[in-house]
Structures are given as structure tokens and as C-alpha cells.
Design a protein around this motif. Sequence first.
Motif, mmCIF file in Angstrom:
data_model
loop_
_atom_site.group_PDB
_atom_site.id
_atom_site.type_symbol
_atom_site.label_atom_id
_atom_site.label_comp_id
_atom_site.label_asym_id
_atom_site.label_seq_id
_atom_site.Cartn_x
_atom_site.Cartn_y
_atom_site.Cartn_z
ATOM 1 N N LEU A 272 0.820 -1.205 0.000
ATOM 2 C CA LEU A 272 0.000 0.000 0.000
ATOM 3 C C LEU A 272 0.861 1.266 0.000
ATOM 4 O O LEU A 272 0.639 2.193 -0.777
ATOM 5 N N PHE A 273 1.866 1.291 0.872
ATOM 6 C CA PHE A 273 2.656 2.508 1.048
ATOM 7 C C PHE A 273 3.601 2.792 -0.123
ATOM 8 O O PHE A 273 4.152 3.888 -0.209
ATOM 9 N N PHE A 275 2.632 3.463 -2.851
ATOM 10 C CA PHE A 275 1.925 4.480 -3.629
ATOM 11 C C PHE A 275 1.740 5.797 -2.870
ATOM 12 O O PHE A 275 0.881 6.596 -3.229
ATOM 13 N N TYR A 276 2.541 6.030 -1.845
ATOM 14 C CA TYR A 276 2.312 7.203 -1.003
ATOM 15 C C TYR A 276 2.474 8.519 -1.764
ATOM 16 O O TYR A 276 1.933 9.562 -1.359
ATOM 17 N N GLN A 277 3.197 8.511 -2.870
ATOM 18 C CA GLN A 277 3.370 9.730 -3.662
ATOM 19 C C GLN A 277 2.329 9.871 -4.772
ATOM 20 O O GLN A 277 2.307 10.883 -5.476
ATOM 21 N N ASP A 278 1.491 8.861 -4.909
ATOM 22 C CA ASP A 278 0.438 8.905 -5.928
ATOM 23 C C ASP A 278 -0.806 9.538 -5.296
ATOM 24 O O ASP A 278 -1.547 8.893 -4.565
ATOM 25 N N HIS A 279 -1.033 10.810 -5.575
ATOM 26 C CA HIS A 279 -2.097 11.553 -4.904
ATOM 27 C C HIS A 279 -3.503 11.138 -5.338
ATOM 28 O O HIS A 279 -4.480 11.464 -4.654
ATOM 29 N N ARG A 281 -4.211 7.757 -6.061
ATOM 30 C CA ARG A 281 -4.423 6.396 -5.596
ATOM 31 C C ARG A 281 -4.297 6.252 -4.079
ATOM 32 O O ARG A 281 -5.058 5.516 -3.440
ATOM 33 N N PHE A 282 -3.336 6.936 -3.478
ATOM 34 C CA PHE A 282 -3.007 6.705 -2.073
ATOM 35 C C PHE A 282 -4.122 7.117 -1.099
ATOM 36 O O PHE A 282 -4.461 6.327 -0.210
ATOM 37 N N LEU A 285 -6.865 4.510 -0.869
ATOM 38 C CA LEU A 285 -6.343 3.295 -0.238
ATOM 39 C C LEU A 285 -6.257 3.450 1.273
ATOM 40 O O LEU A 285 -6.565 2.512 2.024
ATOM 41 N N VAL A 286 -5.848 4.616 1.730
ATOM 42 C CA VAL A 286 -5.757 4.864 3.176
ATOM 43 C C VAL A 286 -7.143 4.832 3.805
ATOM 44 O O VAL A 286 -7.363 4.184 4.838
ATOM 45 N N TYR A 332 -2.565 -4.123 -4.399
ATOM 46 C CA TYR A 332 -2.897 -2.782 -3.916
ATOM 47 C C TYR A 332 -2.864 -1.740 -5.028
ATOM 48 O O TYR A 332 -3.282 -0.597 -4.830
#
Length: 386
Positions: A272-273, A275-279, A281-282, A285-286, A332
Motif C-alpha cells: 500500500l505505502f 503508492f504514497y506519492q500517488d495523490h 491512488r493513495f 487506499l488509506v 494494492y
Amino acid sequence: MSTGTQTASSDELIQQGNGQAGPRRLLAFLIRPSLVTALLYLVFIVALSIYKQYDALHYVHIGTVFSQHVAHGSAGYDGQFFYYMVTDPQHASAHIDDPSYRYQRIIYPLLTALLSLGQKALVPYAMLLINFVSIVGSVEIAAYLLKRRKLSPWYSLALGLYFGQTTAFIFDTTEPLTYFLICLGLLSLEWKRTRTAALCMSLAVLARETAVLFPLGYIALLFWRRRWWESIRFALISLLPTVLWYGLIVVIFGRTGLGYAPPFERIPFRGLFVFYQDHNRFPPLVILMLIPTVLSIIAFARATLLRRWGDCTWLIWGLNLALTIFMSIASYEELVSAGRLSTGLVLAMLLYGWQARDRLTLWASQIYTITFILYIAGLFILHFPS
């Protein structure tokens, strides 16, 4: 005279009470979790179809990569593979990414073929109908099992309104049917029909391999209680058909396809993490995956510290938690795949809650009910991929 008048008045009151009882029973029957779920899904699918201008075939999500072999075209989604299995069984392999892997999940296309009566035009409708009935039926069974333990049947909404069920519904994948079959197995166990329960779970594993975590839990319980023969019999009925089917797949395709699925991650939530820079998708998911799963982890830790095992349901819950926590990056990568793959976690959490009569866990599970609203808002307002 007064006595007669009083008697007559009493009779009138009884008749009035009986007259009102019928409508009250009807109202109580209609206002139930499964029918509320059915109504919400009907409104949703009609609204989405109008909004997106979709017909039933759109929910199959046929891409040009596999249908027309356009290398850089649209990939579509998994529902198309089951569609090909039903509509063109002789040549389906040519339109499937890995036939040995996709044919593992044979129950959904078989049931679709049965319901569509050999009519290609009916196949997309049959696929939607199977998943709709499966979702509603799962809620009905869960509500019944909750009521049997004098718990609110409304907790069952978490299973029907989890967004993973919703995505599976509009992408024609196997999860609703899979976990409906698991629910049938749980109902059979409640009625002390162990062989029927094992058979239902066997069909569930043949619908989606991740369902194996449920029969494994019951096999472990029987083994722990030293009920050796029952443990062996449950294992043979629930797991042997899958082993035999996979053997037939090897004969037909030359391999089982087990290696096609992406491997699990070794670090919790790494998938999951990433994609933390994918505004785009992230954040979904969170909200829809990480927060509910963390709450489930907290509830699971509490149950563990209290040593409330709920028979084998604590183990089943833990296994499904691990499946979600260590899910691969590829799973994810799409909100659809992450949601539907973790549907077993919702059922496992509810199962533990009603088996252990743990109201706090059941309350915590209702965060999954909220995901339905959030996902629909995302589709219509924030334009989540659909």
C-alpha cells in the motif's frame, strides 16, 4: 349488561390488535438487513448505469488487449475472462492472460453458464444476478446467525456494504459468490451438518482460492480437539476436490497456474505505502483499506490479549488479516483488487464477533459499512476508477 359490554369491548380490542399484527409483521419482515442491502444495490446499479451510460456488458470490462490482441490497448478486468469461458469455451484460452490460473476459479463461470441457458446475450445479466443474490444472501445468513446468538442482525450490514463487495459486483468477479458459499457452510455448521458445510466450503475454494482460510480453521479446530476422523473427513471433502481440479488443470494446460498470482510482501502494508506519492491512488487506499484494517488489527490484538478464541474463528480472523496486511503491490495497485481480495477479512471479523459474542468487535466491524458510502461518493463525485 355491564359485563357483556366489557366482554364485547375486549373482543373488539383483540380484533383490532390482530388486525394491526399483520402489517407489523410485514413491516418487520421488510425492514431487515438483507432487503435494505438489496435496495441499496439496486438503486446504486441503476444510478451508475444511467450516470455512466452502461449496459450489462460494460460491467464485464472487456479490454482490447485480450479480446482483439492489441498489445498497447486497454487491459479490461478479470470479469472478461469468466465471460470468455462461458461464451466461447472452445477458444477462451486465446483471450485469457493465464488460463491455468483463471480456470482455478471455475464455479462462477459454471453457474453463469447454467443460468444464461446458452444464450450469449444473457451472460452479462447472469453474472450480475449471481453476485447480487450472493451479496444479499450472505447478509441474510449472517443476520440469522447473529440473531441466533441474541445479537443485532444489523451488524451483518458490514458484509454486504463493504466496498470490496461493491467493486466485485460491478466488475463481475468471484468474491460475492465465494463468500456466500462460505456463509452457507457456516449455516450448515450451525445446523450440525458438517459434511454439507465442508462441501459448501469446497465449492467456495473452487470459486476463489483465498477462501481456503475458512475450512483450514475448522480442520485445525477438529484436529486440536483430537477428533481425528472428523478432521480428516472435513479436509477430504473441503480440499480434495480442489486438489483434483488443479491436477486436471495440469493435464490440460501443463501447469497449475499457482505461480501466476503476485507474491506476498514481507513488510506489513508495503504494497500500500509504495503508492504514497500517488495523490490519486493513495488517499482512497488509506481511507478504504488502511484505516479499516488497522482497526481490525486493534480489535484482533484485544481479543488475543483477552484470550477469547471463539473456537477457531480467532485463527480464521488472523489468517485473513495476514492476507490483507501482506498483500502484494500488484493487488494494492488497484482499489478494486485490494477491496475484493480483503472481503474474507470482513466475514472473518463478523464470524469471530458473533461466535465469541463480542459486541465491541461487532461494533468495530461497522467501519466496513461506511466504506460503501465513501466508495459510491468516490465514484460519482471524485471519479474513482469504475
